[in-house]
Scaffold this motif. Sequence first.
Motif, PDB file in Angstrom:
ATOM      1  N   ASP A  45     -10.356   3.078  -1.735  1.00  9.51           N
ATOM      2  CA  ASP A  45      -9.179   2.705  -0.951  1.00  9.51           C
ATOM      3  C   ASP A  45      -9.084   3.487   0.352  1.00  9.51           C
ATOM      4  O   ASP A  45      -8.586   2.989   1.356  1.00  9.51           O
TER       5      ASP A  45
ATOM      6  N   GLU B  45      -1.275   4.268  -1.253  1.00 10.13           N
ATOM      7  CA  GLU B  45      -2.340   4.577  -0.308  1.00 10.13           C
ATOM      8  C   GLU B  45      -1.776   5.270   0.929  1.00 10.13           C
ATOM      9  O   GLU B  45      -2.330   6.260   1.412  1.00 10.13           O
TER      10      GLU B  45
ATOM     11  N   ASN C 108       0.799  -1.212   0.000  1.00  9.77           N
ATOM     12  CA  ASN C 108       0.000   0.000   0.000  1.00  9.77           C
ATOM     13  C   ASN C 108       0.837   1.269   0.000  1.00  9.77           C
ATOM     14  O   ASN C 108       0.486   2.234   0.672  1.00  9.77           O
TER      15      ASN C 108
END
Length: 77
Positions: free
Chosen positions: A43, A20, A17
């Motif tokens: 997300d 993110e 991630n």
Amino acid sequence: MLFNPEVTKSSRHSNGNFAENLILYWLSKHGFESALVDHVGIDIIARNPNNDEVMGISVKMRSRKTGEKKEHQGIRL
């Protein structure tokens, strides 16, 4: 002479991630309350501190090999 070695990724290379978490950091730095979520098409969920608007955010990231494209990629908000 330009030194441009091929990048060999290890078996432990993260496909996680990163993008993110980078966006979570940016949102937090700018006062947004935000969290990672596991939902189809979303997300991150974030709340704008200025008007309490709640947003579902989809994060996309890609990497490029050297020489594939000349132009940079920006963040679309």
